[in-house]
Design an enzyme around this catalytic site. Structure first.
Site, PDB file in Angstrom:
ATOM      1  N   LYS A 115       0.597  -0.966  -0.003  1.00  0.00           N
ATOM      2  CA  LYS A 115      -0.033  -0.348   0.211  1.00  0.00           C
ATOM      3  C   LYS A 115       0.458   1.047  -0.436  1.00  0.00           C
ATOM      4  O   LYS A 115       0.478   2.355  -0.427  1.00  0.00           O
ATOM      5  CB  LYS A 115      -0.675   0.367   0.884  1.00  0.00           C
ATOM      6  N   LYS A 197      -5.835 -12.175  -8.495  1.00  0.00           N
ATOM      7  CA  LYS A 197      -6.867 -12.315  -7.621  1.00  0.00           C
ATOM      8  C   LYS A 197      -8.418 -11.299  -9.056  1.00  0.00           C
ATOM      9  O   LYS A 197      -7.773 -10.064  -8.707  1.00  0.00           O
ATOM     10  CB  LYS A 197      -7.213 -12.270  -6.834  1.00  0.00           C
ATOM     11  N   LYS A 200     -11.354  -5.197  -6.307  1.00  0.00           N
ATOM     12  CA  LYS A 200     -12.237  -4.226  -6.326  1.00  0.00           C
ATOM     13  C   LYS A 200     -11.378  -3.346  -6.749  1.00  0.00           C
ATOM     14  O   LYS A 200     -12.008  -2.585  -7.078  1.00  0.00           O
ATOM     15  CB  LYS A 200     -13.525  -4.469  -4.698  1.00  0.00           C
TER      16      LYS A 200
HETATM   17  P1  ATP Z   1      -9.043  -4.903  -3.165  1.00  0.00           P
HETATM   18  O1  ATP Z   1      -9.078  -4.867  -4.491  1.00  0.00           O
HETATM   19  O2  ATP Z   1      -9.223  -3.183  -2.485  1.00  0.00           O
HETATM   20  O3  ATP Z   1      -8.071  -4.949  -2.445  1.00  0.00           O
HETATM   21  P2  ATP Z   1      -9.863  -6.729  -2.628  1.00  0.00           P
HETATM   22  O4  ATP Z   1     -11.280  -7.224  -3.403  1.00  0.00           O
HETATM   23  O5  ATP Z   1      -8.657  -7.934  -2.934  1.00  0.00           O
HETATM   24  O6  ATP Z   1      -9.941  -5.148  -2.515  1.00  0.00           O
HETATM   25  P3  ATP Z   1     -10.614  -7.384  -0.182  1.00  0.00           P
HETATM   26  O7  ATP Z   1     -11.374  -6.115   0.750  1.00  0.00           O
HETATM   27  O8  ATP Z   1      -9.235  -7.548   0.633  1.00  0.00           O
HETATM   28  O9  ATP Z   1     -10.532  -7.009  -1.235  1.00  0.00           O
HETATM   29  O10 ATP Z   1     -11.132  -8.453   0.886  1.00  0.00           O
HETATM   30  C1  ATP Z   1     -12.523  -8.327   1.663  1.00  0.00           C
HETATM   31  C2  ATP Z   1     -12.858  -9.925   1.917  1.00  0.00           C
HETATM   32  O11 ATP Z   1     -13.285 -10.667   0.020  1.00  0.00           O
HETATM   33  C3  ATP Z   1     -11.359 -10.861   2.303  1.00  0.00           C
HETATM   34  O12 ATP Z   1     -12.265 -11.813   3.108  1.00  0.00           O
HETATM   35  C4  ATP Z   1     -11.080 -11.629   1.342  1.00  0.00           C
HETATM   36  O13 ATP Z   1      -9.479 -12.306   1.297  1.00  0.00           O
HETATM   37  C5  ATP Z   1     -12.394 -11.887   0.506  1.00  0.00           C
HETATM   38  N1  ATP Z   1     -11.848 -11.865  -1.435  1.00  0.00           N
HETATM   39  C6  ATP Z   1     -10.697 -10.392  -1.627  1.00  0.00           C
HETATM   40  N2  ATP Z   1     -11.068 -11.072  -3.005  1.00  0.00           N
HETATM   41  C7  ATP Z   1     -11.273 -11.974  -3.888  1.00  0.00           C
HETATM   42  C8  ATP Z   1     -11.120 -13.284  -4.213  1.00  0.00           C
HETATM   43  N3  ATP Z   1     -11.068 -12.638  -5.718  1.00  0.00           N
HETATM   44  N4  ATP Z   1     -11.323 -14.451  -3.981  1.00  0.00           N
HETATM   45  C9  ATP Z   1     -12.455 -14.883  -3.177  1.00  0.00           C
HETATM   46  N5  ATP Z   1     -12.547 -14.003  -1.794  1.00  0.00           N
HETATM   47  C10 ATP Z   1     -11.881 -12.375  -2.148  1.00  0.00           C
END
Ligand code: ATP
Ligand code: LTN
Length: 334
Positions: A115, A197, A200
């Site tokens: 970050k 992965k 968002k």
């Molecule tokens: P960012 O892109 O802002 O890092 P993110 O989409 O990776 O966000 P987080 O806010 O870090 O999501 O995670 C929220 C929850 O969703 C966590 O429990 C994380 O493990 C789960 N999660 C996020 N992306 C995935 C994915 N692609 N598959 C399964 N679980 C996910």
């Protein structure tokens, strides 16, 4: 333990629009765990200001996220669904735990490094101590289990270390939490680059299915998903795009990947892709409808927000009082 049940804590940040990955990997599991545990599901808005937010947009997103928790099937009468910022104990415990966390430990956190690199113009102290606030979230409710993605394992390990360190000095104050990593939908990959992965914060909107996408958009994104030229619907690492589509289909239909492979035996990608689209649409449609219905019911949401903030505050205060006494803060005069 609360009323004979183990305690579960988890939270999500209201940054960006939630994706199918967030739903299948996190929210859906939360719903399935909510009978077995006494659950606290927080919208962790205090974590979000480690990155600069536009205030009105941020408030709207946080409300939408809380609404989505309920729309996804978490009953707010049974589960404590609340905003982190409504319970001052998070900040108070975080301060105390800051004094039991070493710079060296925080320096090793890979999320901080990522970050900080991404937001080089705003490497604030909150970003550095983010994992301590997360530890406070969990320890405040004496959580036994914490469902998180693998990316959060390092923070959970730190939480356990802080809890054990504190307990070694002051006696059994904190429950030492365990991670809970779900099996199905554990990691949904990007539709455009299946080695990454689904996230968002991805700049490419075709890479992710957002929970609020309409059916046409979902279908288009599924049909455009990057696959390979093998032509075989097989569940193997050499075909990450197809493997991901099988995972999505399986998670949405409740089938195992093996059952899905069998179902599509002898068929082509041209049949799999729209079937995945349909499966996703049928999972998201009721979610979107419930979200729209709830969003209009301001009085109901507000009453849940109020009641649950009080409930969370009650449990938080209990732990906080114990911790304050242990470290030697003077008793309050009542
Ligand atoms: P960012 O892109 O802002 O890092 P993110 O989409 O990776 O966000 P987080 O806010 O870090 O999501 O995670 C929220 C929850 O969703 C966590 O429990 C994380 O493990 C789960 N999660 C996020 N992306 C995935 C994915 N692609 N598959 C399964 N679980 C996910
Ligand atoms: N850091 C987590 C969100 C989070 C969390 C928590 C998860 C904050 N506090 C406590 C579980 C328990 C994330 O970014 N996914």
């Amino acid at each position: 333990m609360i009323d004979g049940k183990k305690v579960l804590f988890s939270g999500m940040q209201a940054t960006g629009n939630l994706t199918l990955g967030n739903y299948l990997g996190a929210l859906k599991n939360w719903v399935s765990l909510s009978d077995e545990y006494e659950c606290f599901y927080s919208v962790v808005d205090m974590h979000s200001i480690t990155i600069r937010q536009d205030p009105s947009e941020f408030r709207r997103r946080a409300r939408n996220l809380l609404t989505l928790y309920i729309a996804a099937g978490l009953d707010p009468e049974k589960n404590c669904i609340y905003y982190q910022s409504h319970v001052s104990g998070h900040a108070e415990l975080a301060w105390i735990l800051n004094c039991f966390t070493y710079m060296g430990e925080l320096n090793r956190m890979t999320q901080f490094k990522d970050k900080a690199a991404k937001h080089a113009d705003n490497i604030n102290a909150g970003l550095f101590t983010y994992p301590v606030l997360m530890a406070a979230d969990i320890l405040l409710y004496q959580a036994d289990v914490v469902p998180v993605g693998v990316d959060q394992m390092q923070h959970l390990e730190l939480t356990r270390n802080i809890a054990e360190r504190f307990n070694n000095i002051y006696g059994e104050v904190f429950t030492v939490p365990e991670a809970y990593i779900g099996k199905v939908g554990a990691k949904i990959m990007s539709l455009q680059d299946p080695s990454k992965k689904m996230s968002k914060s991805d700049e490419n909107p075709n890479a992710s299915i957002y929970l609020m996408d309409d059916p046409d958009t979902i279908m288009r994104k599924c049909k455009r998903a990057v696959t390979d030229s093998e032509g075989c619907i097989c569940y193997r690492d050499e075909q990450p795009g197809i493997k991901n589509l099988i995972d999505i289909y399986s998670a949405c239909t409740g089938k195992t990947p093996q059952e899905t492979v069998k179902e599509f035996e002898g068929k082509g990608y041209g049949e799999l892709k729209p079937a995945v689209g349909e499966a996703v649409i049928s999972v998201l449609r009721p979610l979107q409808e419930e979200f729209a219905r709830l969003s209009k019911d301001k009085a109901y949401l507000d009453s849940m927000i109020k009641a649950n903030a009080e409930k969370a505050g009650y449990y938080a205060a209990k732990t906080l009082r114990k911790v304050q006494r242990k470290v030697g803060f003077p008793d309050r005069i009542r």
